[in-house]
Scaffold this motif. Structure first.
Motif, PDB file in Angstrom:
ATOM      1  N   ALA A   1      45.614  38.141  43.326  1.00 32.68           N
ATOM      2  CA  ALA A   1      45.783  39.595  43.269  1.00 32.68           C
ATOM      3  C   ALA A   1      44.494  40.263  43.688  1.00 32.68           C
ATOM      4  O   ALA A   1      43.404  39.865  43.271  1.00 32.68           O
ATOM      5  CB  ALA A   1      46.184  40.049  41.869  1.00 32.68           C
ATOM      6  N   ARG A   2      44.632  41.270  44.521  1.00 32.77           N
ATOM      7  CA  ARG A   2      43.516  42.112  44.954  1.00 32.77           C
ATOM      8  C   ARG A   2      43.559  43.370  44.094  1.00 32.77           C
ATOM      9  O   ARG A   2      44.609  44.019  43.990  1.00 32.77           O
ATOM     10  CB  ARG A   2      43.695  42.442  46.434  1.00 32.77           C
ATOM     11  CG  ARG A   2      42.739  43.402  46.983  1.00 32.77           C
ATOM     12  CD  ARG A   2      41.479  42.762  47.424  1.00 32.77           C
ATOM     13  NE  ARG A   2      40.668  43.892  47.856  1.00 32.77           N
ATOM     14  CZ  ARG A   2      39.399  43.896  47.960  1.00 32.77           C
ATOM     15  NH1 ARG A   2      38.746  42.825  47.734  1.00 32.77           N
ATOM     16  NH2 ARG A   2      38.741  44.943  48.322  1.00 32.77           N
TER      17      ARG A   2
ATOM     18  N   GLU B   1      39.037  42.407  35.631  1.00 34.59           N
ATOM     19  CA  GLU B   1      39.319  41.153  36.326  1.00 34.59           C
ATOM     20  C   GLU B   1      39.813  40.055  35.391  1.00 34.59           C
ATOM     21  O   GLU B   1      40.850  39.443  35.663  1.00 34.59           O
ATOM     22  CB  GLU B   1      38.104  40.692  37.140  1.00 34.59           C
ATOM     23  CG  GLU B   1      37.932  41.402  38.468  1.00 34.59           C
ATOM     24  CD  GLU B   1      37.353  42.815  38.385  1.00 34.59           C
ATOM     25  OE1 GLU B   1      36.963  43.263  37.272  1.00 34.59           O
ATOM     26  OE2 GLU B   1      37.282  43.480  39.437  1.00 34.59           O
ATOM     27  N   PRO B   2      39.114  39.795  34.249  1.00 36.82           N
ATOM     28  CA  PRO B   2      39.662  38.739  33.381  1.00 36.82           C
ATOM     29  C   PRO B   2      41.027  39.098  32.792  1.00 36.82           C
ATOM     30  O   PRO B   2      41.901  38.234  32.670  1.00 36.82           O
ATOM     31  CB  PRO B   2      38.605  38.553  32.297  1.00 36.82           C
ATOM     32  CG  PRO B   2      37.643  39.674  32.421  1.00 36.82           C
ATOM     33  CD  PRO B   2      37.811  40.266  33.786  1.00 36.82           C
ATOM     34  N   LEU B   3      41.252  40.356  32.467  1.00 34.25           N
ATOM     35  CA  LEU B   3      42.549  40.779  31.949  1.00 34.25           C
ATOM     36  C   LEU B   3      43.636  40.548  33.004  1.00 34.25           C
ATOM     37  O   LEU B   3      44.694  39.981  32.712  1.00 34.25           O
ATOM     38  CB  LEU B   3      42.503  42.242  31.529  1.00 34.25           C
ATOM     39  CG  LEU B   3      43.803  42.860  31.038  1.00 34.25           C
ATOM     40  CD1 LEU B   3      44.367  42.095  29.849  1.00 34.25           C
ATOM     41  CD2 LEU B   3      43.584  44.323  30.664  1.00 34.25           C
ATOM     42  N   CYS B   4      43.364  40.959  34.221  1.00 34.94           N
ATOM     43  CA  CYS B   4      44.347  40.772  35.299  1.00 34.94           C
ATOM     44  C   CYS B   4      44.560  39.282  35.608  1.00 34.94           C
ATOM     45  O   CYS B   4      45.662  38.882  35.979  1.00 34.94           O
ATOM     46  CB  CYS B   4      43.926  41.536  36.547  1.00 34.94           C
ATOM     47  SG  CYS B   4      44.134  43.327  36.360  1.00 34.94           S
TER      48      CYS B   4
ATOM     49  N   ALA C   1      39.123  40.804  42.696  1.00 40.99           N
ATOM     50  CA  ALA C   1      40.174  39.823  42.986  1.00 40.99           C
ATOM     51  C   ALA C   1      40.273  38.783  41.870  1.00 40.99           C
ATOM     52  O   ALA C   1      39.290  38.481  41.196  1.00 40.99           O
ATOM     53  CB  ALA C   1      39.903  39.125  44.308  1.00 40.99           C
ATOM     54  N   VAL C   2      41.499  38.262  41.715  1.00 34.95           N
ATOM     55  CA  VAL C   2      41.747  37.185  40.757  1.00 34.95           C
ATOM     56  C   VAL C   2      42.613  36.122  41.420  1.00 34.95           C
ATOM     57  O   VAL C   2      43.358  36.406  42.368  1.00 34.95           O
ATOM     58  CB  VAL C   2      42.412  37.698  39.455  1.00 34.95           C
ATOM     59  CG1 VAL C   2      41.498  38.659  38.723  1.00 34.95           C
ATOM     60  CG2 VAL C   2      43.750  38.348  39.723  1.00 34.95           C
TER      61      VAL C   2
ATOM     62  N   VAL D   1      40.242  26.166  40.475  1.00 35.85           N
ATOM     63  CA  VAL D   1      40.172  27.153  41.548  1.00 35.85           C
ATOM     64  C   VAL D   1      38.942  28.024  41.357  1.00 35.85           C
ATOM     65  O   VAL D   1      38.428  28.165  40.250  1.00 35.85           O
ATOM     66  CB  VAL D   1      41.436  28.057  41.624  1.00 35.85           C
ATOM     67  CG1 VAL D   1      42.651  27.257  42.030  1.00 35.85           C
ATOM     68  CG2 VAL D   1      41.678  28.805  40.330  1.00 35.85           C
ATOM     69  N   ASP D   2      38.495  28.593  42.458  1.00 37.15           N
ATOM     70  CA  ASP D   2      37.435  29.591  42.383  1.00 37.15           C
ATOM     71  C   ASP D   2      37.635  30.580  43.512  1.00 37.15           C
ATOM     72  O   ASP D   2      38.115  30.226  44.592  1.00 37.15           O
ATOM     73  CB  ASP D   2      36.048  28.948  42.484  1.00 37.15           C
ATOM     74  CG  ASP D   2      34.949  29.928  42.090  1.00 37.15           C
ATOM     75  OD1 ASP D   2      35.162  30.720  41.151  1.00 37.15           O
ATOM     76  OD2 ASP D   2      33.880  29.918  42.714  1.00 37.15           O
TER      77      ASP D   2
END
Length: 195
Positions: free
Chosen positions: A8-9, A45-48, A95-96, A107-108
């Motif tokens: 996700a962007r 970002e961490p929430l998403c 991004a996530v 992943v990273d």
């Protein structure tokens, strides 16, 4: 299941209402962890990432809720109720990325941005920010797949071990991303979303 990927962007801040509604969808432990982040704008970002994982689990496994997540002694997250489902998350500014697999996966994703000479020097082959971050995500994804810290790979990245694979990912312009796995095949198409 091969490696399945969701990205996700994030193109705008979350409203207070969106943040509150999204926090309610998380298990209590994850919610409490995110609320410890003092600056609300740093929760996006961490929430998403957790919400993207929830979407991934709904699409791939039919689960309606995000199950309890625990960490191994080295910090690798896992589902104690579903140890056969391996997952990994990554987030960076804007991004996530989330991955699911039936094998260990890491992943990273990193936004390509300027880095200082001292930081650039930590990765010997890096002569540009793009190469630095491509190398960084490879090392980070491999370390996360193995359940070890990336520090062990900073000075010298070891060769791939038997059965280990790394796949560079084309996710969004201006980002470097990758996925590592222990066995299995290459990832399927990335499901991409925008907020």
């Amino acid at each position: 299941m091969s490696i399945e990927l969701w990205a996700a962007r994030l193109e705008r801040p979350l409203t207070e209402r969106e943040t509150a509604d999204m926090l309610c969808l998380l298990p209590a432990g994850r919610r409490e962890r995110l609320l410890r982040i003092r600056q609300p704008e740093k929760r996006r970002e961490p929430l998403c990432a957790y919400l993207l994982l929830r979407l991934a689990l709904r699409e791939a496994c039919g689960w309606q809720d995000l199950p309890e997540i625990r960490l191994t002694s080295l910090g690798k997250p896992w589902f104690p109720e579903f140890p056969e489902v391996h997952f990994n998350l990554s987030h960076t500014g804007g991004a996530v990325l989330a991955a699911l697999s039936d094998r260990p996966v890491g992943v990273d994703i990193e936004r390509i941005r300027p880095v200082g000479r001292r930081v650039m020097g930590r990765i010997p082959e890096a002569d540009s920010e793009r190469i630095f971050f491509e190398s960084w995500v490879r090392r980070e994804a491999r370390a996360k797949c193995a359940g070890t810290g990336v520090i062990a790979m900073l000075d010298r990245e070891p060769p791939l071990r038997a059965g280990e694979q790394f796949y560079p990912l084309d996710v969004f312009p201006g980002y470097a991303a990758g996925a590592a796995s222990q066995g299995g095949g290459p990832p399927g198409p990335i499901r991409k979303y925008t907020l």
